[in-house]
Design an enzyme around this catalytic site. Structure first.
Site, PDB file in Angstrom:
ATOM      1  N   CYS A 144       0.837  -1.210   0.000  1.00 14.19           N
ATOM      2  CA  CYS A 144       0.000   0.000   0.000  1.00 14.19           C
ATOM      3  C   CYS A 144       0.865   1.250   0.000  1.00 14.19           C
ATOM      4  CB  CYS A 144      -0.928  -0.011   1.198  1.00 14.19           C
ATOM      5  SG  CYS A 144      -0.102  -0.334   2.773  1.00 14.19           S
ATOM      6  N   HIS A 223      -2.300   5.590   6.467  1.00 14.94           N
ATOM      7  CA  HIS A 223      -0.914   6.034   6.601  1.00 14.94           C
ATOM      8  C   HIS A 223      -0.839   7.469   6.060  1.00 14.94           C
ATOM      9  CE1 HIS A 223       0.172   1.810   6.930  1.00 14.94           C
ATOM     10  NE2 HIS A 223      -0.016   1.564   5.654  1.00 14.94           N
TER      11      HIS A 223
HETATM   12  P1  NAD Z   1      -5.405 -10.881   6.627  1.00 14.13           P
HETATM   13  O1  NAD Z   1      -4.765 -11.518   7.797  1.00 14.13           O
HETATM   14  O2  NAD Z   1      -6.464  -9.866   6.850  1.00 14.13           O
HETATM   15  O3  NAD Z   1      -6.012 -11.991   5.657  1.00 14.13           O
HETATM   16  C1  NAD Z   1      -5.283 -13.111   5.256  1.00 14.13           C
HETATM   17  C2  NAD Z   1      -6.247 -14.261   4.997  1.00 14.13           C
HETATM   18  O4  NAD Z   1      -5.519 -15.389   4.507  1.00 14.13           O
HETATM   19  C3  NAD Z   1      -6.969 -14.715   6.253  1.00 14.13           C
HETATM   20  O5  NAD Z   1      -8.334 -14.958   5.916  1.00 14.13           O
HETATM   21  C4  NAD Z   1      -6.253 -16.018   6.621  1.00 14.13           C
HETATM   22  O6  NAD Z   1      -7.101 -16.936   7.284  1.00 14.13           O
HETATM   23  C5  NAD Z   1      -5.887 -16.551   5.244  1.00 14.13           C
HETATM   24  N1  NAD Z   1      -4.776 -17.509   5.255  1.00 14.13           N
HETATM   25  C6  NAD Z   1      -4.019 -17.919   6.297  1.00 14.13           C
HETATM   26  N2  NAD Z   1      -3.110 -18.818   5.874  1.00 14.13           N
HETATM   27  C7  NAD Z   1      -3.281 -18.970   4.549  1.00 14.13           C
HETATM   28  C8  NAD Z   1      -2.648 -19.754   3.558  1.00 14.13           C
HETATM   29  N3  NAD Z   1      -1.623 -20.573   3.837  1.00 14.13           N
HETATM   30  N4  NAD Z   1      -3.068 -19.655   2.270  1.00 14.13           N
HETATM   31  C9  NAD Z   1      -4.079 -18.827   1.951  1.00 14.13           C
HETATM   32  N5  NAD Z   1      -4.729 -18.055   2.854  1.00 14.13           N
HETATM   33  C10 NAD Z   1      -4.337 -18.136   4.147  1.00 14.13           C
HETATM   34  O7  NAD Z   1      -4.195 -10.272   5.775  1.00 14.13           O
HETATM   35  P2  NAD Z   1      -4.282  -9.051   4.752  1.00 14.13           P
HETATM   36  O8  NAD Z   1      -4.191  -7.776   5.497  1.00 14.13           O
HETATM   37  O9  NAD Z   1      -5.443  -9.257   3.822  1.00 14.13           O
HETATM   38  O10 NAD Z   1      -2.911  -9.207   3.989  1.00 14.13           O
HETATM   39  C11 NAD Z   1      -2.771 -10.055   2.857  1.00 14.13           C
HETATM   40  C12 NAD Z   1      -1.553  -9.614   2.068  1.00 14.13           C
HETATM   41  O11 NAD Z   1      -1.799  -8.292   1.583  1.00 14.13           O
HETATM   42  C13 NAD Z   1      -0.243  -9.532   2.856  1.00 14.13           C
HETATM   43  O12 NAD Z   1       0.825  -9.819   1.986  1.00 14.13           O
HETATM   44  C14 NAD Z   1      -0.182  -8.073   3.262  1.00 14.13           C
HETATM   45  O13 NAD Z   1       1.114  -7.632   3.541  1.00 14.13           O
HETATM   46  C15 NAD Z   1      -0.754  -7.427   2.012  1.00 14.13           C
HETATM   47  N6  NAD Z   1      -1.311  -6.087   2.207  1.00 14.13           N
HETATM   48  C16 NAD Z   1      -2.064  -5.799   3.306  1.00 14.13           C
HETATM   49  C17 NAD Z   1      -2.564  -4.521   3.455  1.00 14.13           C
HETATM   50  C18 NAD Z   1      -3.407  -4.138   4.646  1.00 14.13           C
HETATM   51  O14 NAD Z   1      -3.480  -2.972   4.976  1.00 14.13           O
HETATM   52  N7  NAD Z   1      -4.058  -5.052   5.302  1.00 14.13           N
HETATM   53  C19 NAD Z   1      -2.311  -3.540   2.482  1.00 14.13           C
HETATM   54  C20 NAD Z   1      -1.577  -3.892   1.345  1.00 14.13           C
HETATM   55  C21 NAD Z   1      -1.061  -5.173   1.222  1.00 14.13           C
END
Ligand code: NAD
Length: 345
Positions: A144, A223
């Site tokens: 992000c 942010h």
């Molecule tokens: P999150 O924890 O909200 O969601 C992750 C999901 O994946 C959960 O539902 C979890 O149960 C599931 N999961 C767990 N193990 C898994 C596996 N082995 N295979 C597939 N799914 C699995 O996380 P998020 O915030 O959605 O982040 C996901 C990605 O996006 C990360 O790489 C993070 O760095 C990136 N990201 C997050 C944000 C943010 O602000 N949340 C912003 C940009 C990028």
């Protein structure tokens, strides 16, 4: 081209948003989403008519969904077999093991910014390197923060030439739905100096030398970046022409803190809720017009990033790049954004 079938592996903060954005597109559909086990997120998948799969192929894990009262179509392998491309939205740093599964299944794949660039050797931001990603096997949509930097710095680089940038990132402590992280009553500098955040931009864009500092603060909603840019000599820009440039840039919103009465991230997010996207999301990067000033070659400005949602339309564009569906990034952005807007009315 017929509708591209997109699997979403991981249905959390990013996965559920990507799923809805894909559902809105005319040229793609969601083949299914995965959860690790029964939880309230399974109910959301069902309400959105998204076929639900288990993240593993283990029969006991799959059976747990039925016990929890949720219908499940099968395991990850079943989903991948019914899909043209997978968007990995698992928690950061899980990429390595999931990557091998996608390679074994011979399916194109898109990771998120929690993974390292080296996982795929290719990263993606629509305005920076859409063309480089055309027909690629796998990529990573940058974080992000990096997405936010790309949105405002790439048009500046294109208009003036090589940039030298110093950025301080004031980062939200946790997402609104996350009770595990902090700080809740402290300001926590990232003591690895410079931080990794700014230089990640160099994985998608040349011509921008950038270093960054980062500090986490007790807020969940956005942010803020405080950015100082050295423009090349003879740039020919003024503060107004920089603001005009951003006004013409897709997915950048600029407003005045004083005139529009939007002095902080609280009002930015209230404005986002007025737009009416699901979860009150703001896909655009927000720039304060009265917080920007060009003095000689030095440009200073603030921007705010809705961390949960600025990368969402980028994932849609990344599908078009990897599947070779649209070679022009501006055309893809237009289809993505207008389709999301049309889905709201
Ligand atoms: P999150 O924890 O909200 O969601 C992750 C999901 O994946 C959960 O539902 C979890 O149960 C599931 N999961 C767990 N193990 C898994 C596996 N082995 N295979 C597939 N799914 C699995 O996380 P998020 O915030 O959605 O982040 C996901 C990605 O996006 C990360 O790489 C993070 O760095 C990136 N990201 C997050 C944000 C943010 O602000 N949340 C912003 C940009 C990028």
């Amino acid at each position: 081209m017929s509708s591209v079938r997109v699997a979403i592996n991981g249905f959390g903060t990013i996965g559920k948003r990507v799923a809805r954005a894909i559902q809105a597109q005319p040229d793609m559909s969601v083949s299914g989403v995965t959860k690790t086990g029964p939880s309230h997120g399974c109910g959301l998948a069902q309400r959105l008519n998204l076929p639900l799969y288990c993240t593993s192929d283990d029969l006991e894990d799959i059976a747990a969904f039925e016990k929890g009262g949720y219908n499940v179509e099968g395991g990850l392998s079943d989903l991948l077999a019914n899909s043209d491309i997978v968007i990995d939205c698992a928690p950061g740093k899980m990429g390595q093991s999931n990557h091998q599964k996608y390679v074994d299944a011979g399916i194109k794949h898109i990771f998120q910014g929690g993974e390292k660039h080296s996982l795929t050797g290719l990263s993606y931001t629509s305005s920076a390197n859409h063309k480089e990603n055309i027909d690629a096997k796998g990529t990573r949509v940058v974080s992000c923060n990096t997405t936010g930097l790309a949105r405002t710095l790439i048009p500046l680089r294109d208009a003036t030439g090589e940039l030298s940038v110093e950025c301080t990132m004031i980062r939200r402590a946790a997402d609104p739905g996350d009770s595990r992280k902090g700080p809740i009553n402290a300001i926590a500098p990232v003591l690895k100096v410079p931080s990794h955040h700014g230089p990640d931009l160099m994985t998608v864009a040349g011509g921008i030398g950038i270093t960054s500092l980062a500090v986490a603060v007790p807020t969940t909603i956005m942010h803020v970046h405080s950015i100082v840019v050295e423009l090349p000599g003879g740039h020919g820009m003024t503060t107004d022409s920089v603001l005009d440039l951003w006004a013409k840039t897709p997915r950048v919103i600029s407003m005045s803190g004083s005139i529009d009465k939007i002095p902080s991230t609280a009002e930015v997010m209230e404005m986002a809720r007025d737009i009416g996207r699901p979860w009150g999301d703001l896909h655009e990067i927000f720039v304060w017009t009265d917080g920007a000033s060009l003095d000689g070659n030095t440009l200073r400005y603030f921007q705010a990033i809705h961390q949960e949602s600025d990368v969402i339309p980028e994932n849609v564009d990344a599908v078009r790049a990897l599947m070779g569906m649209e070679h022009d990034w501006r055309a893809s952005v237009e289809i993505t954004d207008s389709s999301i807007a049309a889905s709201l009315v």
